[in-house]
Scaffold this active site. Sequence first.
Site, PDB file in Angstrom:
ATOM      1  N   GLY A 203      -3.371  -2.133  -6.413  1.00 23.64           N
ATOM      2  CA  GLY A 203      -2.119  -2.709  -6.902  1.00 23.64           C
ATOM      3  C   GLY A 203      -2.085  -4.206  -6.659  1.00 23.64           C
TER       4      GLY A 203
ATOM      5  N   SER B 297      -5.399   2.920  -4.908  1.00 26.03           N
ATOM      6  CA  SER B 297      -4.998   2.491  -3.567  1.00 26.03           C
ATOM      7  C   SER B 297      -4.018   1.332  -3.670  1.00 26.03           C
ATOM      8  CB  SER B 297      -6.218   2.043  -2.780  1.00 26.03           C
ATOM      9  OG  SER B 297      -6.700   0.835  -3.337  1.00 26.03           O
ATOM     10  N   LYS B 298      -3.380   1.094  -2.548  1.00 28.16           N
ATOM     11  CA  LYS B 298      -2.448  -0.030  -2.455  1.00 28.16           C
ATOM     12  C   LYS B 298      -3.187  -1.335  -2.791  1.00 28.16           C
ATOM     13  CE  LYS B 298      -0.782  -1.731   1.516  1.00 28.16           C
ATOM     14  NZ  LYS B 298      -0.324  -1.619   2.901  1.00 28.16           N
ATOM     15  N   ARG B 299      -4.439  -1.385  -2.322  1.00 27.15           N
ATOM     16  CA  ARG B 299      -5.249  -2.593  -2.590  1.00 27.15           C
ATOM     17  C   ARG B 299      -5.438  -2.837  -4.085  1.00 27.15           C
ATOM     18  NH1 ARG B 299      -7.740  -0.664   1.635  1.00 27.15           N
ATOM     19  NH2 ARG B 299      -9.169   0.538   0.351  1.00 27.15           N
TER      20      ARG B 299
END
Length: 513
Positions: free
Chosen positions: A272, A268-270
Site C-alpha cells: 500500500g 501487505s501494508k508495505r
Amino acid sequence: MSKKVRVRFAPSPTGGLHLGGMRTVLYNYLFAKKNGGDFVLRIEDTDQSRYVEGAEEYIFSCLKWAGLVPDESPIHGGSYGPYHQSERKELYRKYAEQLVKEGHAYYAFDTTEDLEKMRHAPMAIGVKTDHNPSPQYDHNIRMKMRNSLTLSSEEVNKLLTERTNHVIRIKMPEHETVTFIDIIRGEVSFDTSLVDDKVLLKADGMPTYHLAVVVDDYLMKISHVFRGEEWLSSAPVHVLLWKYLFGLNEMPQWAHLPLILGPNGKLSKRDGVKYGFPVFAMSWTDPKTAEVVEGFKEKGFLPEAFINFLALLGWNDGTEKEIFTKEELIEKFSIERVHSGGAKFDYEKAKWFNHEWIKKLNVESLKWKVIEVLKEKGITGIEDAVLEKVITLVKDRCTLLTDFYEQSFLFFKTPEKWDVDAVKPKWNEAKQLFFAELTRNYQLSNDWNAISLEKNFKEIIAMNEMKPGELLLPLRIMLVGGKFGPGVFDIAEVLGKEETLHRIKLALTQFSN
Ligand code: GLU
C-alpha cells in the site's frame, strides 16, 4: 435437526484491519444473513503482549462504516458472552487439565534458558531433519525436556504444589493423519509428526489462541468457521482438540479463505505504501510510532463499493455480474463458490467499482458525504438546493468521494486566476462587445436557468453573426478560470445571476488589457 447457523469473526486487537480481515468479516456476515443465522464478533485478546491500544474500538468503527454490524459482540451483547477472551480466562483451565488427565496434553516446566538451549543446540537436544530444519518442541524432543512425560509423578506434584512456572502443551500423536473437509478446498490432510506440541495454557494461566478458539467456538455454538488461509496450518491442532474435548460431530464446518494478493504475492501494508493505495478499511494510526496508514474510507471509497469489490475478491455468482448491492450479495452468496486460489487485488478495478457506485447512488445518499469532503477543504454552509444541483452535475465525473472537491470547488470559489493564454490571443473588439451585450441581457433576465441562459446567448450570437464555438470557451474561462467543469450554462444557473455577472466582469478586465 441441523444446527442453527452461527459464525464468528475473531480478531486479535493488534492493529489496522486490512482487506483480508474485512473480507473475512464480509463472508461471515453474508453467510449468516443468507441463512438467517447469527454473526458473532469475539475479541481474541489473550496475548496481552500484542494488545494495541485503540485497536478494538477501531475494529468496531470499520465494521460500522462497512455496514457489517455483528449480532453479538462485546458492545452489542448476546447470550454467549463475555465476548472478550481475556474475560473468559477462568473457563479454559479445566479443559487444559482434562486434556492432561486424559493423556492428550502435559505440563511443561522448561525455563526460558532450557528452551533457548533446545533451539540453539539442535544436535545436542533437538533433532534436525529435512522436514524439520529448525528444532521445535515436538515428539522428537519432548522426551528430552522437563515435563510431566519425563519427570516422575512425585516430582510433577511437587513442582505443581510449589507453583513452579509451567505451561500445558498438547501431545501431538506421532505419525497419524488428521483429515478434515474444508468447504472450499475439499479434503485436507496433515501428518501430525510435523506439527509441534503447541502450548495450550500459558504460565500466566491465559490460554493460547489454539485452546481458546476451540473452547469458545464450542461454547458459543459456532456452526461454521471462515477464516484466512494463514490459519490452515493450525487446523490439525484444532481438529485434535475438537476430537479430544467435544467430539468431531460437534466440530464446526470450516472454510479457509484464499489469500488476497498484491503486486508481489500476499498483499501487505508495505504494498500500500509503495504503490500508493490503501490496504486498511479505515485509516489507522499506530499508537507507538504515530505512523498513519490511510484507509479506503478516507481515500474516498463508499462502503457500498468497498463491500462490493471485496465480495468479488475470491467469489462470483457464476455470471458476469459485477455490481451488487448488499442485499443482492446476501441473496447470491455461497461459500462453495469461493475460489481456493489467491485473489488478486487491483486498485484500478476497486476505483472503477467506486465510480460505478457514485453514479448509481442518488443525490440524497451522497449529500452528507459530499458535505464532509467539502468541509475538510473549508467549504461550508452551502444551500441545500445548490448542493443538490452541484452533486447532480458532477457525480458522474467522480471516481472517489474526494474528487467532489476537485469537481465542484469552482461553484464555491470565485476564480482568482484565469487561463488568459487560452483567450487573449483571439480576443477582439467584437468579443468585447458581445460580452457587454450578454451582460446586459443576463442582467435583465428573470428566468435564470441553463436553458434560457443558453437560448439568450445563442440569440445574441445569431444577431451578431458570430460563432458559438468562439465564445463558449471564453465564457467558461470567465466563470471557472480554466477549461474544466460541467456545462457552462449549468454552471451559470447554479452560480446565480449576481455571481455569474460578477465573474464575467472580473474576467473581462483580464482579457481586454
Ligand atoms: N484471532 C485470530 C486472528 O487474529 C482468529 C483466527 C480464527 O478465526 O480462528 O485472526
